[in-house]
Design a protein around this motif. Structure first.
Motif, PDB file in Angstrom:
ATOM      1  N   GLU A 136      32.513  41.138  28.709  1.00  0.00           N
ATOM      2  CA  GLU A 136      32.002  41.124  30.090  1.00  0.00           C
ATOM      3  C   GLU A 136      32.395  39.842  30.814  1.00  0.00           C
ATOM      4  O   GLU A 136      32.818  39.886  31.970  1.00  0.00           O
ATOM      5  CB  GLU A 136      30.487  41.293  30.095  1.00  0.00           C
ATOM      6  N   GLU A 137      32.253  38.702  30.132  1.00  0.00           N
ATOM      7  CA  GLU A 137      32.602  37.426  30.751  1.00  0.00           C
ATOM      8  C   GLU A 137      34.097  37.358  31.056  1.00  0.00           C
ATOM      9  O   GLU A 137      34.505  36.877  32.112  1.00  0.00           O
ATOM     10  CB  GLU A 137      32.208  36.253  29.845  1.00  0.00           C
ATOM     11  N   THR A 187      34.900  39.610  34.041  1.00  0.00           N
ATOM     12  CA  THR A 187      34.445  39.018  35.300  1.00  0.00           C
ATOM     13  C   THR A 187      35.392  37.916  35.767  1.00  0.00           C
ATOM     14  O   THR A 187      35.756  37.859  36.940  1.00  0.00           O
ATOM     15  CB  THR A 187      33.022  38.426  35.126  1.00  0.00           C
ATOM     16  N   ARG A 188      35.794  37.075  34.831  1.00  0.00           N
ATOM     17  CA  ARG A 188      36.640  35.936  35.191  1.00  0.00           C
ATOM     18  C   ARG A 188      38.109  36.309  35.366  1.00  0.00           C
ATOM     19  O   ARG A 188      38.784  35.791  36.242  1.00  0.00           O
ATOM     20  CB  ARG A 188      36.505  34.863  34.117  1.00  0.00           C
ATOM     21  N   PRO A 190      39.841  39.809  35.599  1.00  0.00           N
ATOM     22  CA  PRO A 190      39.802  41.274  35.600  1.00  0.00           C
ATOM     23  C   PRO A 190      41.101  41.893  35.069  1.00  0.00           C
ATOM     24  O   PRO A 190      42.190  41.561  35.517  1.00  0.00           O
ATOM     25  CB  PRO A 190      39.603  41.635  37.073  1.00  0.00           C
TER      26      PRO A 190
END
Length: 84
Positions: free
Chosen positions: A65-66, A69-70, A72
């Motif tokens: 997820e991280e 987010t950072r 894509p």
């Protein structure tokens, strides 16, 4: 990108992406224990993986997820381009 540029680290990430969390000792990378630990450290310090302690066991998981987010699409692109 440096963390994902090594074939051994890429195999670790691909295994985690396919299977989920695994114990650090369950990876057979064909390298010594110290080298394997180095690869885990590089991935952890780059923010690619998370290490969870359970007693004396260390469990490794992707920080999917991280990363998404950072950066894509980066993880999926790297895994798609990786040799099987």
């Amino acid at each position: 990108m440096h963390a994902l540029g090594d074939p051994a680290r890429l195999r670790i990430v691909a295994a985690l992406a396919a299977e989920g969390e695994r114990q650090c000792g369950s990876f057979d990378l064909g390298v010594g224990k110290a080298t394997r630990s180095h690869h885990f450290k590089v991935l952890r310090e780059a923010g690619v993986t998370h290490t969870r302690l359970e007693g004396t066991a260390r469990h490794l998981s992707l920080r999917r997820e991280e990363l998404e987010t950072r950066f894509p699409g980066l993880l999926e692109a790297v895994l798609a381009a990786a040799p099987a």
